[in-house]
Design an enzyme around this catalytic site. Structure first.
Site, PDB file in Angstrom:
ATOM      1  N   ASN A  42      51.506 -81.174  31.527  1.00 39.33           N
ATOM      2  CA  ASN A  42      52.913 -80.101  32.066  1.00 39.33           C
ATOM      3  C   ASN A  42      52.449 -79.316  33.010  1.00 39.33           C
ATOM      4  O   ASN A  42      51.503 -78.964  33.280  1.00 39.33           O
ATOM      5  CB  ASN A  42      53.413 -79.750  30.786  1.00 39.33           C
ATOM      6  CG  ASN A  42      52.466 -78.664  29.793  1.00 39.33           C
ATOM      7  OD1 ASN A  42      51.403 -78.768  29.829  1.00 39.33           O
ATOM      8  ND2 ASN A  42      53.008 -77.656  29.594  1.00 39.33           N
ATOM      9  N   GLU A  55      54.550 -85.909  29.671  1.00 42.26           N
ATOM     10  CA  GLU A  55      54.778 -87.539  29.465  1.00 42.26           C
ATOM     11  C   GLU A  55      55.595 -87.927  30.912  1.00 42.26           C
ATOM     12  O   GLU A  55      55.283 -88.740  31.399  1.00 42.26           O
ATOM     13  CB  GLU A  55      55.889 -87.670  28.258  1.00 42.26           C
ATOM     14  CG  GLU A  55      55.240 -87.077  26.958  1.00 42.26           C
ATOM     15  CD  GLU A  55      55.661 -85.713  26.748  1.00 42.26           C
ATOM     16  OE1 GLU A  55      55.332 -84.797  27.365  1.00 42.26           O
ATOM     17  OE2 GLU A  55      56.198 -85.397  25.508  1.00 42.26           O
TER      18      GLU A  55
END
Length: 137
Positions: A42, A55
């Protein structure tokens, strides 16, 4: 590659996360149909909406390299609880891999397994727009 090995690749991304606002580092490893793995972490931003989840980082890296078919995703946070993809990540992944297998791990490496369909039932994708061709461009 075993699920544990894929989770280990995701874990290796935790120290690279840029999470000064949430203090919640996340790592991800996305396996392509050809066996290639793209990792991500992230990356937060002071304008919170501009932040990018691990992701989606892995997905965007893979797509930008020409990949379009994905089989498995491992996501891990440095927490006791299992780290699950957020709604935005589920939607982005569904665009390319509605049948994706997702391993959601905690800091001890324990994990739960679910299909993306279980995490995002009745997902909205290219077929809902009446054009399967949109997903292959």
């Amino acid at each position: 590659m075993t699920p544990e090995e894929l989770i280990q690749q995701a874990r290796a991304m935790l120290p690279l996360a840029y999470a000064p606002y949430s203090g919640f580092p996340v790592g991800a490893a996305l396996e392509c149909a050809d066996g290639t793995v793209y990792t991500g972490c992230n990356v937060e931003n002071a304008a919170y909406g501009s932040s990018l989840c691990a992701e989606r980082t892995a997905l965007v890296k893979a797509v930008s390299e020409g990949q379009r078919s994905f089989t498995r995703l491992a996501v891990i946070g440095n927490t006791e609880d299992f780290c699950t993809p957020c709604g935005a990540c589920r939607q982005m992944l569904y665009e390319f891999a509605p049948d994706l297998t997702v391993y959601m791990a905690n800091r001890r490496g324990e994990y739960l397994t679910a299909s993306l369909g279980e995490l995002l039932p009745h997902g909205f994708g290219p077929a809902a727009l009446g054009s399967e061709a949109m997903s292959s461009t």
